[in-house]
Motif scaffolding. Sequence first.
Motif, PDB file in Angstrom:
ATOM      1  N   TYR A  94      12.524   1.414  -0.332  1.00  0.00           N
ATOM      2  CA  TYR A  94      11.637   2.453  -0.726  1.00  0.00           C
ATOM      3  C   TYR A  94      10.532   2.966  -0.039  1.00  0.00           C
ATOM      4  CZ  TYR A  94       8.730   4.650  -4.280  1.00  0.00           C
ATOM      5  OH  TYR A  94       7.751   5.457  -5.022  1.00  0.00           O
ATOM      6  N   LEU A  95       9.826   2.297   0.600  1.00  0.00           N
ATOM      7  CA  LEU A  95       8.735   2.824   1.328  1.00  0.00           C
ATOM      8  C   LEU A  95       9.270   3.573   2.520  1.00  0.00           C
ATOM      9  CD1 LEU A  95       6.524  -0.474   1.214  1.00  0.00           C
ATOM     10  CD2 LEU A  95       5.960   1.909   0.243  1.00  0.00           C
ATOM     11  N   ALA A  96      10.288   3.062   3.108  1.00  0.00           N
ATOM     12  CA  ALA A  96      10.981   3.824   4.348  1.00  0.00           C
ATOM     13  C   ALA A  96      11.223   5.281   3.807  1.00  0.00           C
ATOM     14  CB  ALA A  96      12.144   3.072   4.907  1.00  0.00           C
ATOM     15  N   GLY A  97      11.843   5.372   2.357  1.00  0.00           N
ATOM     16  CA  GLY A  97      12.311   6.551   2.121  1.00  0.00           C
ATOM     17  C   GLY A  97      10.800   7.308   1.861  1.00  0.00           C
ATOM     18  N   LEU A  98       9.888   7.024   1.694  1.00  0.00           N
ATOM     19  CA  LEU A  98       8.482   7.779   1.597  1.00  0.00           C
ATOM     20  C   LEU A  98       7.757   7.958   3.025  1.00  0.00           C
ATOM     21  CD1 LEU A  98       6.547   5.955  -1.264  1.00  0.00           C
ATOM     22  CD2 LEU A  98       7.993   8.060  -1.436  1.00  0.00           C
ATOM     23  N   GLY A  99       8.507   7.607   4.101  1.00  0.00           N
ATOM     24  CA  GLY A  99       7.952   7.590   5.622  1.00  0.00           C
ATOM     25  C   GLY A  99       7.017   6.498   6.070  1.00  0.00           C
ATOM     26  N   GLU A 100       6.999   5.401   5.142  1.00  0.00           N
ATOM     27  CA  GLU A 100       6.114   4.495   5.424  1.00  0.00           C
ATOM     28  C   GLU A 100       6.721   3.225   6.277  1.00  0.00           C
ATOM     29  OE1 GLU A 100       2.985   4.524   4.704  1.00  0.00           O
ATOM     30  OE2 GLU A 100       2.701   6.111   3.414  1.00  0.00           O
ATOM     31  N   ALA A 101       8.051   3.371   6.853  1.00  0.00           N
ATOM     32  CA  ALA A 101       8.241   2.326   7.626  1.00  0.00           C
ATOM     33  C   ALA A 101       9.478   3.027   8.458  1.00  0.00           C
ATOM     34  CB  ALA A 101       9.050   1.147   6.640  1.00  0.00           C
TER      35      ALA A 101
ATOM     36  N   LYS B 227       2.268  -3.130  -4.053  1.00  0.00           N
ATOM     37  CA  LYS B 227       3.128  -4.091  -5.106  1.00  0.00           C
ATOM     38  C   LYS B 227       3.407  -3.326  -6.482  1.00  0.00           C
ATOM     39  CE  LYS B 227       0.064  -7.560  -5.236  1.00  0.00           C
ATOM     40  NZ  LYS B 227      -0.563  -8.736  -5.495  1.00  0.00           N
ATOM     41  N   ASP B 228       4.340  -3.637  -7.211  1.00  0.00           N
ATOM     42  CA  ASP B 228       4.627  -2.827  -8.408  1.00  0.00           C
ATOM     43  C   ASP B 228       5.029  -3.945  -9.568  1.00  0.00           C
ATOM     44  OD1 ASP B 228       5.222  -0.720  -9.661  1.00  0.00           O
ATOM     45  OD2 ASP B 228       6.502   0.239  -8.352  1.00  0.00           O
ATOM     46  N   GLY B 229       5.262  -3.290 -10.623  1.00  0.00           N
ATOM     47  CA  GLY B 229       5.384  -4.242 -11.895  1.00  0.00           C
ATOM     48  C   GLY B 229       5.068  -3.376 -13.238  1.00  0.00           C
ATOM     49  N   PRO B 230       4.746  -4.027 -14.414  1.00  0.00           N
ATOM     50  CA  PRO B 230       4.562  -3.371 -15.556  1.00  0.00           C
ATOM     51  C   PRO B 230       2.737  -3.088 -15.703  1.00  0.00           C
ATOM     52  CG  PRO B 230       4.777  -5.781 -15.883  1.00  0.00           C
ATOM     53  CD  PRO B 230       5.337  -5.551 -14.306  1.00  0.00           C
ATOM     54  N   ALA B 231       2.319  -3.679 -14.552  1.00  0.00           N
ATOM     55  CA  ALA B 231       0.872  -3.680 -14.835  1.00  0.00           C
ATOM     56  C   ALA B 231       0.309  -4.369 -15.706  1.00  0.00           C
ATOM     57  CB  ALA B 231       0.283  -2.104 -14.955  1.00  0.00           C
ATOM     58  N   VAL B 232       0.705  -5.570 -16.108  1.00  0.00           N
ATOM     59  CA  VAL B 232       0.238  -6.385 -17.222  1.00  0.00           C
ATOM     60  C   VAL B 232       0.053  -7.772 -16.582  1.00  0.00           C
ATOM     61  CG1 VAL B 232       0.690  -7.550 -19.521  1.00  0.00           C
ATOM     62  CG2 VAL B 232       1.544  -5.087 -18.875  1.00  0.00           C
ATOM     63  N   LYS B 233      -1.006  -8.439 -16.965  1.00  0.00           N
ATOM     64  CA  LYS B 233      -1.401  -9.737 -16.247  1.00  0.00           C
ATOM     65  C   LYS B 233      -0.213 -10.583 -16.639  1.00  0.00           C
ATOM     66  CE  LYS B 233      -6.459  -9.172 -16.693  1.00  0.00           C
ATOM     67  NZ  LYS B 233      -7.346  -9.809 -17.721  1.00  0.00           N
ATOM     68  N   ASP B 234       0.089 -11.611 -16.078  1.00  0.00           N
ATOM     69  CA  ASP B 234       0.900 -12.691 -16.225  1.00  0.00           C
ATOM     70  C   ASP B 234       2.255 -12.135 -16.450  1.00  0.00           C
ATOM     71  OD1 ASP B 234      -1.224 -14.474 -16.215  1.00  0.00           O
ATOM     72  OD2 ASP B 234      -1.459 -13.834 -18.483  1.00  0.00           O
ATOM     73  N   GLU B 235       2.642 -11.049 -16.064  1.00  0.00           N
ATOM     74  CA  GLU B 235       3.937 -10.411 -16.032  1.00  0.00           C
ATOM     75  C   GLU B 235       4.461 -10.512 -14.867  1.00  0.00           C
ATOM     76  OE1 GLU B 235       6.452  -9.960 -18.562  1.00  0.00           O
ATOM     77  OE2 GLU B 235       4.803 -10.778 -20.045  1.00  0.00           O
ATOM     78  N   PRO B 236       5.944 -10.924 -14.399  1.00  0.00           N
ATOM     79  CA  PRO B 236       6.413 -10.893 -13.091  1.00  0.00           C
ATOM     80  C   PRO B 236       6.236  -9.682 -12.296  1.00  0.00           C
ATOM     81  CG  PRO B 236       8.173 -11.184 -14.600  1.00  0.00           C
ATOM     82  CD  PRO B 236       7.006 -11.400 -15.384  1.00  0.00           C
ATOM     83  N   HIS B 237       6.075  -9.447 -11.120  1.00  0.00           N
ATOM     84  CA  HIS B 237       6.212  -8.027 -10.361  1.00  0.00           C
ATOM     85  C   HIS B 237       7.594  -7.786 -10.041  1.00  0.00           C
ATOM     86  CE1 HIS B 237       1.899  -9.489  -8.727  1.00  0.00           C
ATOM     87  NE2 HIS B 237       2.047  -9.237 -10.059  1.00  0.00           N
ATOM     88  N   VAL B 238       7.945  -6.742  -9.617  1.00  0.00           N
ATOM     89  CA  VAL B 238       9.079  -6.051  -9.290  1.00  0.00           C
ATOM     90  C   VAL B 238       8.958  -5.417  -7.716  1.00  0.00           C
ATOM     91  CG1 VAL B 238       9.791  -5.748 -11.801  1.00  0.00           C
ATOM     92  CG2 VAL B 238       8.578  -3.729 -10.429  1.00  0.00           C
ATOM     93  N   ALA B 239      10.223  -5.051  -7.178  1.00  0.00           N
ATOM     94  CA  ALA B 239      10.071  -4.372  -6.084  1.00  0.00           C
ATOM     95  C   ALA B 239       9.505  -3.064  -6.072  1.00  0.00           C
ATOM     96  CB  ALA B 239      11.619  -3.940  -5.762  1.00  0.00           C
ATOM     97  N   VAL B 240       8.624  -2.745  -5.045  1.00  0.00           N
ATOM     98  CA  VAL B 240       8.021  -1.436  -4.873  1.00  0.00           C
ATOM     99  C   VAL B 240       8.659  -0.522  -5.058  1.00  0.00           C
ATOM    100  CG1 VAL B 240       6.363  -0.027  -3.463  1.00  0.00           C
ATOM    101  CG2 VAL B 240       6.194  -2.666  -3.287  1.00  0.00           C
ATOM    102  N   GLY B 241       8.245   0.296  -6.161  1.00  0.00           N
ATOM    103  CA  GLY B 241       9.072   1.552  -6.499  1.00  0.00           C
ATOM    104  C   GLY B 241       9.906   1.449  -8.005  1.00  0.00           C
ATOM    105  N   ALA B 242       9.940   0.280  -8.361  1.00  0.00           N
ATOM    106  CA  ALA B 242      10.620  -0.105  -9.553  1.00  0.00           C
ATOM    107  C   ALA B 242       9.753  -0.193 -10.651  1.00  0.00           C
ATOM    108  CB  ALA B 242      11.666  -1.263  -9.310  1.00  0.00           C
ATOM    109  N   GLY B 243       8.609  -0.185 -10.425  1.00  0.00           N
ATOM    110  CA  GLY B 243       7.488  -0.316 -11.763  1.00  0.00           C
ATOM    111  C   GLY B 243       6.797   0.664 -12.149  1.00  0.00           C
ATOM    112  N   VAL B 244       5.618   0.446 -12.689  1.00  0.00           N
ATOM    113  CA  VAL B 244       5.006   1.722 -13.088  1.00  0.00           C
ATOM    114  C   VAL B 244       3.860   2.588 -12.328  1.00  0.00           C
ATOM    115  CG1 VAL B 244       5.132   0.689 -15.643  1.00  0.00           C
ATOM    116  CG2 VAL B 244       3.067   0.225 -14.224  1.00  0.00           C
TER     117      VAL B 244
END
Length: 247
Positions: free
Chosen positions: A240-247, A187-204
């Motif tokens: 995004y994961l397909a682009g990494l060869g993961e799907a 999963k991905d996001g700002p890596a801050v508790k209580d903040e919404p997550h984002v699509a994998v590859g779009a966060g930090v």
Amino acid sequence: MATPLGVQLYTVRDALAADRDGVLARLAGIGYTAVEPFNPTDDPAGFRRVADDLGLAVSGTHAIQLLDGETAPVFEAVATLGTDLAILPAGIPQEDFAGRDGIARAADLLNGLAEDAAKHGLRIGYHNHWWEIEPVFDGRHAIELLAELLAPEVELEIDTYWAAVGGADVPALLGRLGNRVTALHVKDGPAVKDEPHVAVGAGVMPVPEVLAAAPGAQRIVELDSCATDLFDALAASRAYLAGLGEA
């Protein structure tokens, strides 16, 4: 590459409650080939039929219900779903991970569940949040102490995002835990508790480095919350994961 690429269905819990079969079909249409349920006792036979028809594998299932009392019906439901992996996703008091005695209690619980699971031909795993990561003992995160006390057959599903939120260098942590880790929540996001997550590859999150640190682990996408459309975020995550060869 770990295949098939899965989705933790807690991501789409509201839509799932309204139209389970439609949600599973939509996930299959996006291109996911596995799912990880979170309520195995809710019509497992019906769920299995739909998943099989859609070509969706059940890679494992979260099973907090194992702490509700009699475990046998839960294990029977897990087997009916078509998986042999039941994962405890929570339920151990957060404060237990703040001290060695509590960590030992957590290990005893998981080891006991593993013994029960083996009688049904099943495996037990444990899924972390941030509270198993934040406490540090002599340079080691609490989950590392837990791992040392677990029976060899108990597995770990590392939630890579919550590990980062808890303060871990996630690739390094995965390297130290080694083969104990058989699944990752990606999963991905700002890596801050209580903040919404984002699509994998779009966060930090350093997603490529995280995946490289556990090359044989099952990949399971999850968004606990999201400020955008969940299905769009799941589609972007898979792309995004397909682009990494993961799907």
